[in-house]
Design a protein around this motif. Structure first.
Motif, PDB file in Angstrom:
ATOM      1  N   GLY A 116       0.816  -1.209   0.076  1.00 45.29           N
ATOM      2  CA  GLY A 116       0.071   0.019   0.167  1.00 45.29           C
ATOM      3  C   GLY A 116       0.868   1.015   0.003  1.00 45.29           C
ATOM      4  O   GLY A 116       2.089   1.272  -0.136  1.00 45.29           O
ATOM      5  N   GLY A 117       0.407   2.219   0.180  1.00 37.00           N
ATOM      6  CA  GLY A 117       0.972   3.599  -0.061  1.00 37.00           C
ATOM      7  C   GLY A 117       2.187   3.906  -0.180  1.00 37.00           C
ATOM      8  O   GLY A 117       2.609   4.234  -0.473  1.00 37.00           O
TER       9      GLY A 117
ATOM     10  N   SER B  35      -4.437 -12.894  -6.435  1.00 36.04           N
ATOM     11  CA  SER B  35      -3.728 -11.593  -6.747  1.00 36.04           C
ATOM     12  C   SER B  35      -4.684 -10.318  -6.355  1.00 36.04           C
ATOM     13  O   SER B  35      -4.234  -9.358  -6.002  1.00 36.04           O
ATOM     14  CB  SER B  35      -3.424 -11.431  -8.150  1.00 36.04           C
ATOM     15  OG  SER B  35      -4.356 -11.550  -9.258  1.00 36.04           O
ATOM     16  N   GLN B  36      -5.980 -10.562  -6.567  1.00 40.46           N
ATOM     17  CA  GLN B  36      -7.043  -9.483  -6.654  1.00 40.46           C
ATOM     18  C   GLN B  36      -7.208  -8.814  -5.173  1.00 40.46           C
ATOM     19  O   GLN B  36      -7.334  -9.865  -4.322  1.00 40.46           O
ATOM     20  CB  GLN B  36      -8.256  -9.540  -7.554  1.00 40.46           C
ATOM     21  CG  GLN B  36      -7.785  -9.717  -9.062  1.00 40.46           C
ATOM     22  CD  GLN B  36      -9.020  -9.956 -10.165  1.00 40.46           C
ATOM     23  OE1 GLN B  36     -10.104  -9.638  -9.590  1.00 40.46           O
ATOM     24  NE2 GLN B  36      -8.779 -10.423 -10.817  1.00 40.46           N
ATOM     25  N   ASN B  37      -7.761  -7.614  -5.122  1.00 37.60           N
ATOM     26  CA  ASN B  37      -7.999  -7.126  -3.592  1.00 37.60           C
ATOM     27  C   ASN B  37      -9.229  -7.697  -3.474  1.00 37.60           C
ATOM     28  O   ASN B  37     -10.310  -8.248  -4.187  1.00 37.60           O
ATOM     29  CB  ASN B  37      -7.980  -5.439  -3.722  1.00 37.60           C
ATOM     30  CG  ASN B  37      -9.032  -5.049  -4.593  1.00 37.60           C
ATOM     31  OD1 ASN B  37     -10.243  -5.117  -4.033  1.00 37.60           O
ATOM     32  ND2 ASN B  37      -8.683  -4.177  -5.551  1.00 37.60           N
ATOM     33  N   PHE B  38      -9.663  -7.819  -2.183  1.00 36.83           N
ATOM     34  CA  PHE B  38     -10.844  -8.263  -1.447  1.00 36.83           C
ATOM     35  C   PHE B  38     -12.211  -7.629  -2.019  1.00 36.83           C
ATOM     36  O   PHE B  38     -13.107  -8.337  -2.240  1.00 36.83           O
ATOM     37  CB  PHE B  38     -10.655  -8.291  -0.090  1.00 36.83           C
ATOM     38  CG  PHE B  38      -9.950  -9.254   0.750  1.00 36.83           C
ATOM     39  CD1 PHE B  38      -8.865  -9.903   0.050  1.00 36.83           C
ATOM     40  CD2 PHE B  38      -9.856  -9.325   1.920  1.00 36.83           C
ATOM     41  CE1 PHE B  38      -8.142 -10.877   0.572  1.00 36.83           C
ATOM     42  CE2 PHE B  38      -8.876 -10.086   2.738  1.00 36.83           C
ATOM     43  CZ  PHE B  38      -8.084 -10.979   1.787  1.00 36.83           C
TER      44      PHE B  38
ATOM     45  N   GLN C 136      -1.904   1.754   3.957  1.00 38.74           N
ATOM     46  CA  GLN C 136      -2.390   0.396   3.945  1.00 38.74           C
ATOM     47  C   GLN C 136      -3.864   0.599   4.323  1.00 38.74           C
ATOM     48  O   GLN C 136      -4.251   1.198   5.374  1.00 38.74           O
ATOM     49  CB  GLN C 136      -1.669  -0.632   4.880  1.00 38.74           C
ATOM     50  CG  GLN C 136      -0.206  -1.167   4.341  1.00 38.74           C
ATOM     51  CD  GLN C 136      -0.075  -2.421   5.261  1.00 38.74           C
ATOM     52  OE1 GLN C 136       0.041  -2.342   6.473  1.00 38.74           O
ATOM     53  NE2 GLN C 136       0.609  -3.300   4.653  1.00 38.74           N
ATOM     54  N   PRO C 137      -4.761  -0.335   3.687  1.00 39.99           N
ATOM     55  CA  PRO C 137      -6.041  -0.495   3.933  1.00 39.99           C
ATOM     56  C   PRO C 137      -6.473  -1.081   5.286  1.00 39.99           C
ATOM     57  O   PRO C 137      -5.441  -1.920   5.644  1.00 39.99           O
ATOM     58  CB  PRO C 137      -6.695  -1.022   2.855  1.00 39.99           C
ATOM     59  CG  PRO C 137      -5.663  -2.028   2.578  1.00 39.99           C
ATOM     60  CD  PRO C 137      -4.152  -1.238   2.656  1.00 39.99           C
ATOM     61  N   VAL C 138      -7.217  -0.680   6.030  1.00 37.87           N
ATOM     62  CA  VAL C 138      -7.702  -1.421   7.377  1.00 37.87           C
ATOM     63  C   VAL C 138      -8.244  -2.707   7.024  1.00 37.87           C
ATOM     64  O   VAL C 138      -9.348  -2.710   6.223  1.00 37.87           O
ATOM     65  CB  VAL C 138      -8.669  -0.658   8.174  1.00 37.87           C
ATOM     66  CG1 VAL C 138      -9.330  -1.470   9.408  1.00 37.87           C
ATOM     67  CG2 VAL C 138      -7.948   0.710   8.677  1.00 37.87           C
TER      68      VAL C 138
ATOM     69  N   ARG D 180      -0.567  -9.582  -3.349  1.00 36.21           N
ATOM     70  CA  ARG D 180      -1.771  -9.272  -3.653  1.00 36.21           C
ATOM     71  C   ARG D 180      -2.069  -7.869  -3.709  1.00 36.21           C
ATOM     72  O   ARG D 180      -1.585  -6.941  -2.930  1.00 36.21           O
ATOM     73  CB  ARG D 180      -2.867  -9.890  -2.461  1.00 36.21           C
ATOM     74  CG  ARG D 180      -4.200  -9.583  -2.899  1.00 36.21           C
ATOM     75  CD  ARG D 180      -5.061 -10.342  -1.468  1.00 36.21           C
ATOM     76  NE  ARG D 180      -4.942 -11.708  -1.398  1.00 36.21           N
ATOM     77  CZ  ARG D 180      -5.752 -12.491  -2.055  1.00 36.21           C
ATOM     78  NH1 ARG D 180      -6.459 -11.966  -3.238  1.00 36.21           N
ATOM     79  NH2 ARG D 180      -5.384 -13.941  -1.758  1.00 36.21           N
ATOM     80  N   ASP D 181      -2.874  -7.311  -4.520  1.00 42.91           N
ATOM     81  CA  ASP D 181      -3.486  -5.980  -4.571  1.00 42.91           C
ATOM     82  C   ASP D 181      -4.083  -5.657  -3.342  1.00 42.91           C
ATOM     83  O   ASP D 181      -5.192  -6.411  -2.962  1.00 42.91           O
ATOM     84  CB  ASP D 181      -4.289  -6.028  -5.592  1.00 42.91           C
ATOM     85  CG  ASP D 181      -4.935  -4.358  -5.826  1.00 42.91           C
ATOM     86  OD1 ASP D 181      -4.329  -3.338  -5.030  1.00 42.91           O
ATOM     87  OD2 ASP D 181      -6.042  -4.331  -6.491  1.00 42.91           O
ATOM     88  N   GLU D 182      -3.554  -4.806  -2.521  1.00 43.42           N
ATOM     89  CA  GLU D 182      -4.298  -4.444  -1.383  1.00 43.42           C
ATOM     90  C   GLU D 182      -5.047  -3.042  -1.469  1.00 43.42           C
ATOM     91  O   GLU D 182      -5.358  -2.357  -0.279  1.00 43.42           O
ATOM     92  CB  GLU D 182      -3.388  -4.334  -0.117  1.00 43.42           C
ATOM     93  CG  GLU D 182      -2.866  -5.916   0.192  1.00 43.42           C
ATOM     94  CD  GLU D 182      -1.873  -5.978   1.268  1.00 43.42           C
ATOM     95  OE1 GLU D 182      -1.051  -4.938   1.674  1.00 43.42           O
ATOM     96  OE2 GLU D 182      -1.667  -7.115   2.109  1.00 43.42           O
ATOM     97  N   SER D 183      -5.286  -2.635  -2.463  1.00 41.88           N
ATOM     98  CA  SER D 183      -6.098  -1.208  -2.579  1.00 41.88           C
ATOM     99  C   SER D 183      -7.605  -1.769  -2.371  1.00 41.88           C
ATOM    100  O   SER D 183      -7.996  -2.819  -2.438  1.00 41.88           O
ATOM    101  CB  SER D 183      -5.862  -0.708  -3.979  1.00 41.88           C
ATOM    102  OG  SER D 183      -6.568  -1.496  -5.012  1.00 41.88           O
TER     103      SER D 183
END
Length: 499
Positions: A98-99, A378-381, A178-180, A339-342
């Motif tokens: 993330g960021g 790989s993809q975000n949630f 980073q996302p919560v 993994r994408d975490e956006s």
């Protein structure tokens, strides 16, 4: 002409000659000044300086992206081919989940309680940050405290804890950029924490014959991992003894296992659990699935670093050596921590991916497992939830039903675990806790691991979900399966330190 007039006339001639030369120079200089002024006024620019002669200044630079001379050229952005899911103009990390900071994730992230405090409670940190200044370990993940090789990694940095969030939420895994990813823990940092006072309580509890287990629980089961590390350090400074060795000498059985698990930094503890699951004959795939599917990118990286530090082995190589087939490929993908975490979503892409999954599974003879692996690992949630919704529309049934029909064995369990974590993380862990206690006997190692690793992340949510799913409280089920100080310690972790 008299001699006097002759001398006077000669002096006058000399003066006229000298003054006339000076006057000519002034006129020439005035003309040059007028020409220069005329040139400046016509071009509106100062005369060009010679930048090749620039002692003591910035060296000549080519014109950069902004066209400003003297600035170095801009470097290309990192990540996702320039796609910026964070809306900051440049891709978020050269490696972090993330960021805008070099990644990881070397980084705690949460994670655990961090993203990242010691242990998962990342930076931003789950824990182990490795050598952040170079060397064998990757750069620090945003939010995770930097560690050195002689320090234990840890996920959660105390200074990264966010309090007063939604519904009083506490997010030890939340770090810069980073996302919560997790909800409400049961254990929070204790206000007015005093490591020396807690160390003294433990010393008195273990002094003399026997051990006052209630005092041990009141301290170690009611503090965060970062605070426990401070207590351990204070104990050694005050009494010249190692707290862990003292605990080993005083405690016994499952209660000893619980307390020692609490004393490990989260990344260290996860690394030990993975090693134990693969050591000896056979492999406990369920432990590999639980840890590898539910940790953040930063936490995965820190576990890898902790594993190498503890066992001088590479985690990925051991996973490859202990598993096989498509299950092995899934674990390798998860172990990469990419993994994408956006939180970005794309409805069109979700529809296309749902159709790809349908074509790779039910729509053909045999299954193209690589398509499932590529999308689910790989993809975000948020994006995956959208993919699952689209799959339901395309096939008229859930993605879980498709995987149960198309896969078998460990890879089926691994993919279903990924989907369960994506859909509802607290429900996933509530089910694991229930399974550890149902039937005859209790799988104590699983029960301890789940209570210890979730207490600083989302145990309050898990506790509520457990009640909803099984019509009984998690506390009551623990009381029915466990006893003594072991039971009281588990309940202290589940109920937490906020009543």
């Amino acid at each position: 002409m008299s001699l006097r007039k002759f001398i006077t006339s000669g002096i006058q001639d000399v003066l006229d000659s000298k003054l006339g030369g000076l006057s000519g120079n002034k006129q020439q200089q005035q003309q040059q000044s007028n020409n220069s002024s005329s040139s400046l006024n016509s071009n509106h620019q100062p005369p060009q300086q010679d930048y090749n002669m620039n002692p003591g200044g910035y060296p000549n630079q080519p014109y950069g992206n902004a066209g400003y001379r003297g600035m170095p050229p801009q470097q290309p952005g990192y990540g996702n081919a320039g796609y910026d899911p964070y809306g900051q103009g440049q891709a978020p990390y050269p490696g972090s989940g993330g960021g805008g900071q070099p990644p990881y994730p070397g980084g705690n992230q949460g994670g655990y309680p961090g993203q990242g405090g010691a242990g998962y409670p990342q930076p931003p940190q789950y824990g182990f940050a490795g050598n952040q200044q170079g060397g064998d370990y990757p750069p620090q993940q945003p939010g995770y405290p930097q560690q050195h090789h002689n320090q234990q990694p840890s996920y959660p940095p105390q200074q990264s804890y966010q309090q007063g969030g939604p519904q009083g939420g506490f997010f030890p895994n939340q770090g810069y950029g980073q996302p919560v990813m997790i909800g409400t823990p049961s254990l929070f940092p204790v206000p007015g924490f005093n490591a020396n006072a807690d160390a003294e309580v433990l010393r008195k509890a273990m002094k003399g014959l026997g051990c006052n287990n209630s005092k041990v629980i009141s301290v170690l089961c009611q503090r965060t991992n970062g605070q426990r590390q401070e207590i351990s350090k204070a104990f050694k400074v005050m009494y010249g003894k190692d707290l862990i060795k003292e605990l080993k000498g005083e405690l016994h059985g499952d209660f000893e296992d619980l307390i020692l698990a609490l004393m490990d930094a989260p990344a260290i503890y996860d690394a030990k659990q993975l090693y134990k699951a693969m050591d000896g004959l056979g492999t406990k795939e369920s432990v590999l699935i639980e840890i590898m599917t539910s940790r953040t990118n930063a936490q995965i990286q820190q576990v890898r670093d902790a594993y190498k530090m503890l066992y001088k082995k590479d985690l990925e190589r051991d996973l490859i050596g202990e598993t096989s087939g498509h299950f092995k490929r899934l674990l390798v993908s998860l172990c990469a921590g990419g993994r994408d975490e956006s939180n970005q979503t794309d409805p069109l892409r979700a529809n296309q991916d749902a159709r790809r999954l349908y074509q790779a599974g039910e729509k053909r003879l045999g299954t193209d497992e690589s398509t499932f692996n590529a999308i689910l690992a790989s993809q975000n949630f948020n994006q995956l939830r959208m993919v699952f919704e689209e799959y339901q529309k395309v096939s008229n049934h859930s993605i879980e039903k498709a995987i149960e029909a198309e896969f078998s064995g460990d890879v089926r369990d691994g993919l279903l675990a990924v989907i369960a974590v994506v859909r509802n993380r607290p429900a996933y862990f509530a089910k694991l806790l229930h399974d550890s206690m149902k039937g005859l006997g209790t799988r104590d190692n699983d029960l301890i691991r789940l209570c210890v690793t979730r207490a600083e992340y989302d145990m309050a949510d898990i506790r509520n979900m457990f009640q909803s799913l099984y019509r009984t409280s998690l506390e009551n089920m623990i009381k029915g399966d466990c006893s003594g100080a072991y039971k009281e310690g588990l309940i202290a972790l589940v109920n937490g330190n906020r009543g």
